[in-house]
Structure formats: C-alpha cells, structure tokens
Design an enzyme around this catalytic site. Structure first.
Site, PDB file in Angstrom:
ATOM      1  N   HIS A 250       0.817  -1.222   0.000  1.00 50.93           N
ATOM      2  CA  HIS A 250       0.000   0.000   0.000  1.00 50.93           C
ATOM      3  C   HIS A 250       0.847   1.268   0.000  1.00 50.93           C
ATOM      4  O   HIS A 250       0.318   2.347  -0.274  1.00 50.93           O
ATOM      5  CB  HIS A 250      -0.926   0.024   1.219  1.00 50.93           C
ATOM      6  N   ALA A 251       2.126   1.170   0.340  1.00 52.73           N
ATOM      7  CA  ALA A 251       2.968   2.366   0.405  1.00 52.73           C
ATOM      8  C   ALA A 251       3.067   3.015  -0.967  1.00 52.73           C
ATOM      9  O   ALA A 251       3.356   2.367  -1.970  1.00 52.73           O
ATOM     10  CB  ALA A 251       4.350   2.010   0.932  1.00 52.73           C
TER      11      ALA A 251
END
Length: 295
Positions: free
Chosen positions: A99-100
């Site tokens: 998700h980064a």
C-alpha cells in the site's frame, strides 16, 4: 509486529527452515529507496516529521524505530529476490508492504519493498521483466501506482496481478495490469477455481524473469479485516498451487508475507496468542514451498 518473530521461531521449530538459512539484512540504502519514493517523503520519514494526516493514513505511530524496521524489511526483500534468482526460491519473513505510495505511507505500509526490490534488480540488470502476484485480500494500490507506467507491458516492465476483495480497502483502486475483485464471502471452491484459470494465463502473458508472490493470509474466514471465507485447507491449497505452477514454469519465486490479522482478542487473552495464530497462518506458505521445492 509480534507475528514476525513468532513466524521465524515457528518455522525453525518445525524444521521448515534452519537457523543457518536466515540472513539478517542491513537497512536499505536511501539511494535505493529513491528509485520509488520521493525525496520529500523520505526526508520527512528520516526526520520523523510526517504530517498528522500521513501518520493517520499509515495507521502506525511514527518513530525512528519504525523507519529502521521498514528499511530492514525492504532490504530483506531485495535479498530474497536476489537469492530466488540464484536458488529458485527464497522468501522474506516480512515484506509485501504493497500500500505504500511513492509520496507517502498507507495502510500499515511505510515503504514499498516490492517496488523498490524490483527496481533495484532492474537497475542492476539482473532482471528485465517481473510478475507481481498479489493474493492479499486488499488490492495492492501502491504497487499498481508505482508500476502504472508499465501497464502497456513493454519489454522491461513489471506485470502486476491483484486478486482481492472487491468491496474491501482500498476503496480507490488504481488499475493493476490484471485485477480480479472477489465478492464478500468467496470460499475455497470459487477462489481456487479463479486462481487455477488465472495463473497459467498471467505467467504466459508476463513471461517473467521472477515471480514475486504476496501470500497474504487475510483471505481466511476468521481474519479481522478480510471478508473472504477461505478455510485453512483452502489457504494451503492456494499456496501449493502457486508454488507448483511457478516451479513448473521454471521461473524463480520470491515469497513475501503481506497481510494477516487474527480475530480480535477475547477478554483476558494474551496478545501473544493472536501473534502465534497469525504466524501459524503465514507459515502455511513456507510449509507448502518446502514441500514443493524439496525442503
């Protein structure tokens, strides 16, 4: 956080891995992180100076220890990818922080180890093409964003595949090369049937030098955030199918954990109990890999 050490201890106790097989990473170089993340974000991270909105999106309290841990995890993935190319299969007992985003954290993910690792290998000339097989219940929005320019699938691209809960986080899903959204409550038969059709197709399309497998265990029925309904046997069948299919294709395989969140703690239940339960689910992927690749 306790699930990571619990997983290591469990795999060693079961003989799935030997202590000598474990390579402790150093912290990933800032220069490598800059292949994916912006200077502004990395500067704020290093100074423990994220904005309150960024800290909320991350879902974790910022600290120098978190930055160090995240850099260690990224280097662990770089090491695992490199070792997979040499040995056929390798894994990071962490990683899969998909998700980064390039300019910020999100969803418990500080740095995108998948994207950094692949860009490092491409820069070094070790690989040209890669397939990211993301079977976490949550779509890999950060990875899809990073490799969005590769979606037309040039000769040196990264082909991203995400099989996830259609109605689950993230609620804005940037397109992967292939996205498969599943309905809430999807169980073993439908899930495994979808995967059995998908895997040969994407391997043929991608023609990768490396497969990176995010084997999130938040697909199981009892997961706190999952909303799918795989059984433990279904999870094992999923992991075995991936390992057998990739090995039969003759492509190196890198294993990453990604997500897994045991059911909420009952009153009086020790936190270590939940960490052990989640670690046991994550161990499934390594047990199946050991069986397929011969220990």
């Amino acid at each position: 956080m306790a699930k990571f050490s619990a997983l290591r201890d469990l795999l060693v106790a079961e003989g799935v891995i030997a202590p000598a097989d474990i390579v402790e990473p150093r912290e990933a170089d800032w220069a490598d992180l800059l292949l994916v993340h912006t200077p502004r974000y990395l500067d704020a991270l290093a100074a423990v100076a994220l904005a309150p909105t960024e800290e909320r999106r991350m879902g974790l309290p910022q600290s120098a220890a978190l930055v160090r841990r995240s850099r260690l995890a990224v280097q662990g993935t770089i090491n695992a990818m490199s070792m997979a190319l040499l040995d056929g299969v390798a894994g990071n007992l962490a990683g899969g922080t998909h998700h980064a985003m390039p300019d910020g954290p999100e969803g418990f993910c500080v740095l995108n180890d998948v994207a950094v690792g692949l860009r490092v290998l491409q820069r070094s000339g070790w690989i040209r093409r890669a397939l990211v097989l993301d079977l976490d219940v949550h779509q890999g929005n950060g990875t899809a964003t990073v490799f969005g320019g590769d979606r037309a699938w040039p000769a040196g691209g990264v082909y991203t595949v995400s099989v996830h809960g259609a109605n689950n986080f993230p609620f804005r899903k940037p397109p992967s090369t292939r996205d498969v959204g599943l309905a809430d409550g999807t169980g073993d038969e439908a899930y495994l049937g979808t995967l059995a059709t998908l895997l040969p197709n994407v391997l043929a399309d991608a023609d990768p030098d490396l497969v990176v497998y995010l084997g999130g265990v938040d697909v199981v029925a009892e997961d706190r955030f999952g909303r799918l309904s795989l059984s433990r046997d279904g999870l094992a069948a999923r992991d075995r199918m991936v390992c057998e299919t990739v090995r039969a294709a003759g492509v190196p395989l890198c294993l990453l954990l990604s997500g897994g969140y045991a059911a909420r703690r009952a009153p009086g239940q020790a936190p270590e109990t939940l960490a052990a339960a989640t670690a046991d689910l994550h161990a499934t992927m390594y047990r199946q890999a050991a069986a397929v690749y011969g220990g």
